[in-house]
Design an enzyme around this catalytic site. Structure first.
Site, PDB file in Angstrom:
ATOM      1  CD  GLN A 248      -3.068  -0.956   2.127  1.00  0.00           C
ATOM      2  OE1 GLN A 248      -3.352   0.153   2.542  1.00  0.00           O
ATOM      3  NE2 GLN A 248      -3.789  -2.022   2.391  1.00  0.00           N
TER       4      GLN A 248
ATOM      5  CE  LYS B  69      -3.798  -4.067  -0.678  1.00  0.00           C
ATOM      6  NZ  LYS B  69      -5.166  -4.482  -0.971  1.00  0.00           N
TER       7      LYS B  69
HETATM    8  C1  PLP Z   1       0.240  -4.692   3.266  1.00  0.00           C
HETATM    9  C2  PLP Z   1      -0.487  -5.740   2.478  1.00  0.00           C
HETATM   10  N1  PLP Z   1       0.187  -6.808   2.050  1.00  0.00           N
HETATM   11  C3  PLP Z   1      -0.405  -7.767   1.329  1.00  0.00           C
HETATM   12  C4  PLP Z   1      -1.737  -7.713   1.037  1.00  0.00           C
HETATM   13  C5  PLP Z   1      -2.356  -8.819   0.253  1.00  0.00           C
HETATM   14  O1  PLP Z   1      -2.549  -8.423  -1.043  1.00  0.00           O
HETATM   15  P1  PLP Z   1      -3.545  -9.245  -1.994  1.00  0.00           P
HETATM   16  O2  PLP Z   1      -4.901  -9.061  -1.430  1.00  0.00           O
HETATM   17  O3  PLP Z   1      -3.325  -8.598  -3.316  1.00  0.00           O
HETATM   18  O4  PLP Z   1      -3.099 -10.651  -1.966  1.00  0.00           O
HETATM   19  C6  PLP Z   1      -2.481  -6.618   1.443  1.00  0.00           C
HETATM   20  C7  PLP Z   1      -3.922  -6.527   1.113  1.00  0.00           C
HETATM   21  O5  PLP Z   1      -4.678  -5.813   1.693  1.00  0.00           O
HETATM   22  C8  PLP Z   1      -1.842  -5.603   2.195  1.00  0.00           C
HETATM   23  O6  PLP Z   1      -2.521  -4.545   2.636  1.00  0.00           O
END
Ligand code: PLP
Length: 418
Positions: free
Chosen positions: A233, A259
């Protein structure tokens, strides 16, 4: 529909389209998107250059055998390395944040020959196995035994400090020392890596105190552990820097991006040094997936980098972040239920501490009222905390959109507390 979010239901309206900072329902109602979709759409929705890239790349080369490389992938690897400090110049591209963390953890385990992983007690790293084992903020109960060797680190939360100095402020050094005393006591001598977010987002937008990340890196070094930073993020300009870790002068051993890298499209990356990549390769590192290094999402990543650097969206995130923070600080002066405003750039947390029926109820009510008034907000509710809004509009938002969002939030808080 299978409901998959744990507690919350789906938003009541069906969404038809979105553009820039605005999401439009099937009935034509417009909502300002203050979560950038799932914290991802840093260039707003359907950015014209991303749309053009998808069109052109889909026509030319979309997907490949996973052992083949293409120009968009090579370019993205080189260009991303150019945005990062040495020695982070080896990359692989994947699809989701969980997947990137999975790949990073497998690499750390293979390279160190160890298996124990430390992450924050309010972390979120994703839903796949190793990522979920390192996730403590939600979803641990009911899915069978977590893998042995996962340890939780207390969160250095300055608003709700658990270990304090003589002035009542968070004593994060003592907290960190104690945490590692406990981890050392429990460890089977196999500490492989720490996996952390520089700003815990799902954990309530907790920005690590300056100095914390360097101290954590030292703890890792003392134990031969790798430091993995998850900038799902925070990466790619959202905090006002290209990467949140830049503030701390700490270079991770492995960095994961997701993301924001695809700005809403499914693209993730793992970056590391040539030394770690070589060691992993020599030990037979395997992370072979269907969509690894696919050209279409990589082309999107290149366009994201084009727009971020051409439009200096790092600076814009700072500027807009100051505007947003200024407005939220004003609201905090006006609404007693706002306990804290925190964050960096365009990743801001606003924690509620009261309300007639408690912060949880108030948070849900304000979220609903904001939606009725045309603002989409997300609230994190974790045990022991109030409700914290995670406010992260696109970096392309206009000043007037930030102001409009603040006005709506102000009205929603007034309506729900009077
Ligand atoms: C800091 C962080 N890492 C990893 C993830 C996981 O990502 P994904 O949902 O694309 O697998 C998120 C999802 O909210 C996140 O906020």
């Amino acid at each position: 529909m299978i409901r998959y979010s744990g507690r919350g239901a789906f938003s009541p309206e069906i969404i038809d389209r979105a553009s820039g900072t605005t999401v439009v329902t099937e009935d034509g109602r417009e909502l300002l998107d203050f979560t950038s979709g799932q914290m991802s759409a840093i260039l707003g929705h359907s950015h014209p250059e991303i749309v053009a890239t998808i069109r052109a790349q889909a026509e030319r080369l979309d997907h490949l055998y996973s052992g083949m490389l293409s120009r968009p992938v090579l370019d993205l690897a080189e260009r991303l390395a150019g945005t990062l400090p040495a020695p982070l110049d080896k990359a692989v591209f994947l699809t989701t944040g969980a997947e990137a963390n999975e790949a990073a953890l497998r690499m750390a385990k293979l390279v160190t020959g160890k298996y124990e992983i430390v992450s924050f007690a309010r972390s979120w790293h994703g839903m796949t196995q190793a990522a979920a084992n390192a996730t403590y903020s939600a979803g641990r109960a009911g899915y069978g035994p977590p893998a042995p060797g996962n340890f939780a680190l207390p969160v250095p939360d300055r608003f709700r400090p658990d270990i304090v100095d003589a002035d009542g402020n968070l004593d994060w050094r003592r907290q960190l020392d104690l945490a590692f005393d406990l981890i050392d006591a429990q460890s089977a001598g196999s500490l492989a890596a720490c996996l952390v977010e520089p700003i815990l987002s799902s954990g309530g937008v907790v920005d690590l105190p300056p100095g914390y990340l360097a101290a954590l890196r030292d703890k890792c070094r003392e134990r031969g552990m790798l430091l993995i930073l998850d900038e799902a993020q925070t990466g790619l300009c959202r905090t006002g820097d290209w990467y949140a870790f830049e503030r701390d002068g700490v270079v991770p051993d492995i960095l994961t991006l997701s993301k924001t890298l695809g700005a809403g499209l499914p693209l993730a990356a793992v970056l590391t040094s040539a030394e770690i990549e070589q060691a992993a390769h020599e030990r037979g590192y395997l992370f072979f997936t269907t969509h690894v290094n696919d050209p279409l999402p990589a082309a999107v990543g290149n366009t994201v980098l084009d727009v971020l650097s051409r439009d200096r969206l790092d600076l814009r995130a700072r500027e807009l972040g100051d505007r947003l923070r200024g407005g939220l600080d004003e609201l905090a002066g006006k609404h007693q239920v706002i306990g804290d405003v925190r964050g960096r750039g365009l990743l801001v947390g606003l924690e509620l501490v009261g309300g007639p029926d408690g912060a949880d109820q108030l948070g849900a009510a304000v979220t609903r009222r904001c939606a009725e008034l045309g603002l989409h907000m997300n609230i994190v509710q974790l045990p022991g905390m109030g409700g914290t809004f995670r406010i992260a509009p696109p970096l392309t938002a206009a000043d007037a959109e930030i102001d409009r969002g603040l006005e709506i939030l102000d009205k929603a808080l007034t309506d729900e507390t009077s």
